[in-house]
Scaffold this motif. Structure first.
Motif, PDB file in Angstrom:
ATOM      1  N   ASN A 213       0.801  -1.230   0.000  1.00  0.00           N
ATOM      2  CA  ASN A 213       0.000   0.000   0.000  1.00  0.00           C
ATOM      3  C   ASN A 213       0.834   1.281   0.000  1.00  0.00           C
ATOM      4  O   ASN A 213       0.491   2.263   0.648  1.00  0.00           O
ATOM      5  N   VAL A 214       1.942   1.272  -0.758  1.00  0.00           N
ATOM      6  CA  VAL A 214       2.769   2.488  -0.859  1.00  0.00           C
ATOM      7  C   VAL A 214       2.585   3.200  -2.202  1.00  0.00           C
ATOM      8  O   VAL A 214       3.150   4.270  -2.419  1.00  0.00           O
ATOM      9  N   GLY A 215       1.804   2.583  -3.116  1.00  0.00           N
ATOM     10  CA  GLY A 215       1.526   3.238  -4.396  1.00  0.00           C
ATOM     11  C   GLY A 215       2.273   2.671  -5.583  1.00  0.00           C
ATOM     12  O   GLY A 215       2.400   3.335  -6.623  1.00  0.00           O
ATOM     13  N   LYS A 216       2.754   1.422  -5.477  1.00  0.00           N
ATOM     14  CA  LYS A 216       3.500   0.823  -6.592  1.00  0.00           C
ATOM     15  C   LYS A 216       2.645   0.704  -7.853  1.00  0.00           C
ATOM     16  O   LYS A 216       3.094   1.026  -8.950  1.00  0.00           O
ATOM     17  N   SER A 217       1.408   0.223  -7.682  1.00  0.00           N
ATOM     18  CA  SER A 217       0.528   0.035  -8.848  1.00  0.00           C
ATOM     19  C   SER A 217       0.146   1.372  -9.479  1.00  0.00           C
ATOM     20  O   SER A 217      -0.014   1.467 -10.698  1.00  0.00           O
ATOM     21  N   THR A 218       0.002   2.414  -8.659  1.00  0.00           N
ATOM     22  CA  THR A 218      -0.297   3.750  -9.192  1.00  0.00           C
ATOM     23  C   THR A 218       0.864   4.243 -10.039  1.00  0.00           C
ATOM     24  O   THR A 218       0.665   4.822 -11.116  1.00  0.00           O
ATOM     25  N   ILE A 219       2.090   4.013  -9.580  1.00  0.00           N
ATOM     26  CA  ILE A 219       3.283   4.389 -10.355  1.00  0.00           C
ATOM     27  C   ILE A 219       3.343   3.573 -11.641  1.00  0.00           C
ATOM     28  O   ILE A 219       3.657   4.103 -12.715  1.00  0.00           O
ATOM     29  N   MET A 220       3.018   2.281 -11.532  1.00  0.00           N
ATOM     30  CA  MET A 220       2.991   1.403 -12.713  1.00  0.00           C
ATOM     31  C   MET A 220       2.030   1.958 -13.758  1.00  0.00           C
ATOM     32  O   MET A 220       2.361   2.054 -14.949  1.00  0.00           O
ATOM     33  N   ASN A 221       0.825   2.326 -13.327  1.00  0.00           N
ATOM     34  CA  ASN A 221      -0.181   2.865 -14.257  1.00  0.00           C
ATOM     35  C   ASN A 221       0.291   4.172 -14.884  1.00  0.00           C
ATOM     36  O   ASN A 221       0.091   4.413 -16.078  1.00  0.00           O
ATOM     37  N   MET A 222       0.931   5.012 -14.075  1.00  0.00           N
ATOM     38  CA  MET A 222       1.353   6.329 -14.543  1.00  0.00           C
ATOM     39  C   MET A 222       2.457   6.225 -15.596  1.00  0.00           C
ATOM     40  O   MET A 222       2.393   6.860 -16.642  1.00  0.00           O
ATOM     41  N   ILE A 223       3.465   5.396 -15.325  1.00  0.00           N
ATOM     42  CA  ILE A 223       4.632   5.358 -16.205  1.00  0.00           C
ATOM     43  C   ILE A 223       4.420   4.465 -17.424  1.00  0.00           C
ATOM     44  O   ILE A 223       5.011   4.670 -18.476  1.00  0.00           O
ATOM     45  N   SER A 224       3.543   3.442 -17.291  1.00  0.00           N
ATOM     46  CA  SER A 224       3.346   2.519 -18.414  1.00  0.00           C
ATOM     47  C   SER A 224       2.046   2.772 -19.168  1.00  0.00           C
ATOM     48  O   SER A 224       1.751   2.082 -20.141  1.00  0.00           O
ATOM     49  N   ALA A 230      -5.402  -0.748  -8.724  1.00  0.00           N
ATOM     50  CA  ALA A 230      -4.802  -0.031  -7.597  1.00  0.00           C
ATOM     51  C   ALA A 230      -5.907   0.362  -6.632  1.00  0.00           C
ATOM     52  O   ALA A 230      -6.957   0.837  -7.053  1.00  0.00           O
ATOM     53  N   GLU A 231      -5.672   0.157  -5.336  1.00  0.00           N
ATOM     54  CA  GLU A 231      -6.687   0.431  -4.331  1.00  0.00           C
ATOM     55  C   GLU A 231      -6.002   0.752  -3.012  1.00  0.00           C
ATOM     56  O   GLU A 231      -4.901   0.266  -2.741  1.00  0.00           O
ATOM     57  N   ILE A 365       8.260  12.105  -5.039  1.00  0.00           N
ATOM     58  CA  ILE A 365       7.176  12.313  -6.002  1.00  0.00           C
ATOM     59  C   ILE A 365       5.803  12.150  -5.357  1.00  0.00           C
ATOM     60  O   ILE A 365       5.694  11.689  -4.215  1.00  0.00           O
ATOM     61  N   SER A 366       4.788  12.524  -6.110  1.00  0.00           N
ATOM     62  CA  SER A 366       3.410  12.130  -5.810  1.00  0.00           C
ATOM     63  C   SER A 366       2.845  11.538  -7.093  1.00  0.00           C
ATOM     64  O   SER A 366       2.571  12.264  -8.053  1.00  0.00           O
ATOM     65  N   ALA A 367       2.706  10.209  -7.119  1.00  0.00           N
ATOM     66  CA  ALA A 367       2.176   9.546  -8.317  1.00  0.00           C
ATOM     67  C   ALA A 367       0.717   9.934  -8.536  1.00  0.00           C
ATOM     68  O   ALA A 367       0.257  10.067  -9.673  1.00  0.00           O
ATOM     69  N   GLN A 368      -0.011  10.135  -7.425  1.00  0.00           N
ATOM     70  CA  GLN A 368      -1.429  10.476  -7.509  1.00  0.00           C
ATOM     71  C   GLN A 368      -1.625  11.872  -8.099  1.00  0.00           C
ATOM     72  O   GLN A 368      -2.475  12.095  -8.955  1.00  0.00           O
ATOM     73  N   LYS A 369      -0.799  12.833  -7.630  1.00  0.00           N
ATOM     74  CA  LYS A 369      -0.942  14.235  -8.054  1.00  0.00           C
ATOM     75  C   LYS A 369      -0.011  14.607  -9.205  1.00  0.00           C
ATOM     76  O   LYS A 369       0.045  15.767  -9.625  1.00  0.00           O
ATOM     77  N   LYS A 370       0.773  13.614  -9.676  1.00  0.00           N
ATOM     78  CA  LYS A 370       1.706  13.825 -10.799  1.00  0.00           C
ATOM     79  C   LYS A 370       2.764  14.894 -10.477  1.00  0.00           C
ATOM     80  O   LYS A 370       3.138  15.700 -11.336  1.00  0.00           O
ATOM     81  N   GLU A 371       3.283  14.899  -9.262  1.00  0.00           N
ATOM     82  CA  GLU A 371       4.306  15.864  -8.862  1.00  0.00           C
ATOM     83  C   GLU A 371       5.704  15.256  -9.020  1.00  0.00           C
ATOM     84  O   GLU A 371       5.944  14.120  -8.623  1.00  0.00           O
ATOM     85  N   ASN A 372       6.626  16.038  -9.611  1.00  0.00           N
ATOM     86  CA  ASN A 372       8.035  15.647  -9.816  1.00  0.00           C
ATOM     87  C   ASN A 372       8.186  14.394 -10.677  1.00  0.00           C
ATOM     88  O   ASN A 372       9.186  13.676 -10.563  1.00  0.00           O
ATOM     89  N   ILE A 373       7.235  14.159 -11.532  1.00  0.00           N
ATOM     90  CA  ILE A 373       7.272  12.939 -12.365  1.00  0.00           C
ATOM     91  C   ILE A 373       8.376  13.010 -13.417  1.00  0.00           C
ATOM     92  O   ILE A 373       9.015  11.992 -13.716  1.00  0.00           O
TER      93      ILE A 373
END
Length: 399
Positions: A213-224, A230-231, A365-373
């Protein structure tokens, strides 16, 4: 007379949680573990009504907790319609049987709770096989007394074997046979997955690792640009997902893996060997950390220890501090002369502490808010390119 409307909302089962305070686990640590256990319970689908703690030099051999505390739990369970009692530590088979007899309710320990969650969340045949194997290995020594019919004798007059064998022996043999079969099934799946990894050629491989629950899947979705589930719950991802990712002119493979957790059951580590092979065979690890969590340093240590245990502790690692948008701190007043604690440090101040001495590359970073991506992508790009130019020295795309 109007009748009262009948609620159709599902009734959420109620639970109590039990932890111990001892030399290895002080009051603060016990509280933190129980908070995590409550999150596990929520993920499982039960609502925590109360937590109990007891100071113990060593657990009671029969019931884990002392008689007085057990009576307190028994009274609360009876008066509040509690469905399940959850212990933060692993119970012995005899402790579990005695507690079920005393409390008359479903008893789970941390290991069994995690196994139950994995059972709920397993989607593919691979994950289901891995989880079933872990559950069978956990249940085997606990079969005695789990069902009353197991105490009856098989056989008798006119049946082969005279008095026959106890049904418990039959159940044990069936479980052992099932374990052997599941291990064979996993060997076949492991070979298939190894072939898949081999067929991916010499692509540079990057693996997302981290606490659950640290946001790995959110990062996966964002970059790929994919739609991996993700939940905001523990163990949302069980199956390894691999995607081909392009940053600028550079291709690499990115895989999302199961999250780690404190006291991860040894049965699961063994059963998920093929999933963890993706981590072992990766060229680069992206260690994702939830910096907004008050105990993220402990999470880092748990992940690093798990990586060492599975033989991946020496991999090139980039630490990705995620969820900076959710980071909070308590600013001290200028006239406050009390010692400054970690809770009083801003993110910029925190970066100047032990983080500034890390040997690994870090990015916030913030994967959710797209910060420092863009910074994150640049760091990943440079790391992949460093390996890529050695592996493919005549690749014109990079020059």
């Amino acid at each position: 007379m109007k009748s009262e409307p009948i609620s159709t909302a599902p009734v959420i089962p109620a639970a109590v949680l039990i932890g111990v305070i001892n030399k290895k686990q002080n009051e603060e640590l016990a509280k933190e573990y129980l908070e995590e256990l409550a999150f596990l319970a929520e993920t499982y689908g039960v609502e925590t009504k109360k937590t109990f703690t007891q100071k113990l030099e060593k657990p009671d051999k029969a019931t884990f907790i002392g008689k007085g505390k057990l009576n307190d739990v028994k009274t609360f369970v009876k008066e509040n319609n509690i469905s399940v009692v959850i212990f933060d530590d692993e119970l012995s088979p005899s402790q579990q049987r005695n507690l079920e007899k005393e409390l008359g309710k479903k008893i789970l320990d941390r290991t069994n709770l995690i196994l139950e969650i994995f059972s709920q969340r397993a989607q593919t045949a691979h994950a289901k096989t891995q989880v079933e194997l872990a559950k069978c290995q956990y249940l085997l020594p606990r079969l005695t007394g789990m069902w009353t019919h197991l105490e009856r004798q098989r056989g008798g007059t006119g049946t082969r074997g005279g008095a026959g064998e106890k049904e418990i022996e039959t159940d044990r043999r069936i479980t052992r046979d099932r374990i052997a079969q599941l291990k064979e099934d996993l060997k076949i799946i492991d070979k298939q997955m190894a072939t898949q990894r081999k067929n991916r050629g010499e692509f540079v491989r990057v693996a997302l690792v981290g606490y659950t629950n640290v946001g790995k899947s959110t990062i996966m979705n964002m970059i790929s640009k994919s739609e991996v589930f993700a939940e905001n719950k523990l163990f949302a991802t069980l199956d390894t997902t691999v995607r081909k990712v392009t940053i600028d002119n550079l291709f690499f493979l990115l895989c999302d893996t199961v999250g780690f957790i404190r006291k991860l059951p040894t049965q699961l580590v063994e059963s998920f060997k093929s999933t963890l092979d993706e981590v072992r065979e990766a060229d680069i690890l992206l260690h994702v950390v939830d910096i907004s969590h008050p105990n993220f340093e402990d999470h880092i240590n748990v992940v690093q220890q798990t990586l060492t245990d599975i033989g991946a502790g020496d991999k090139k690692t980039i630490i990705v501090f995620n969820k900076i948008d959710a980071f909070k701190y308590i600013k001290k007043d200028e006239d406050d002369l009390t010692p400054t604690t970690k809770e009083n440090l801003s993110l910029e101040e925190l970066k100047k502490t032990w983080m500034s001495n890390l040997n690994q590359t870090c990015v916030y970073i913030s994967a959710q808010k797209k910060e420092n991506i863009e910074d994150f992508k640049k760091i990943v790009y440079d790391a992949v390119k460093e390996i890529h130019v050695v592996r493919f020295p005549y690749n014109n795309l990079l020059y």
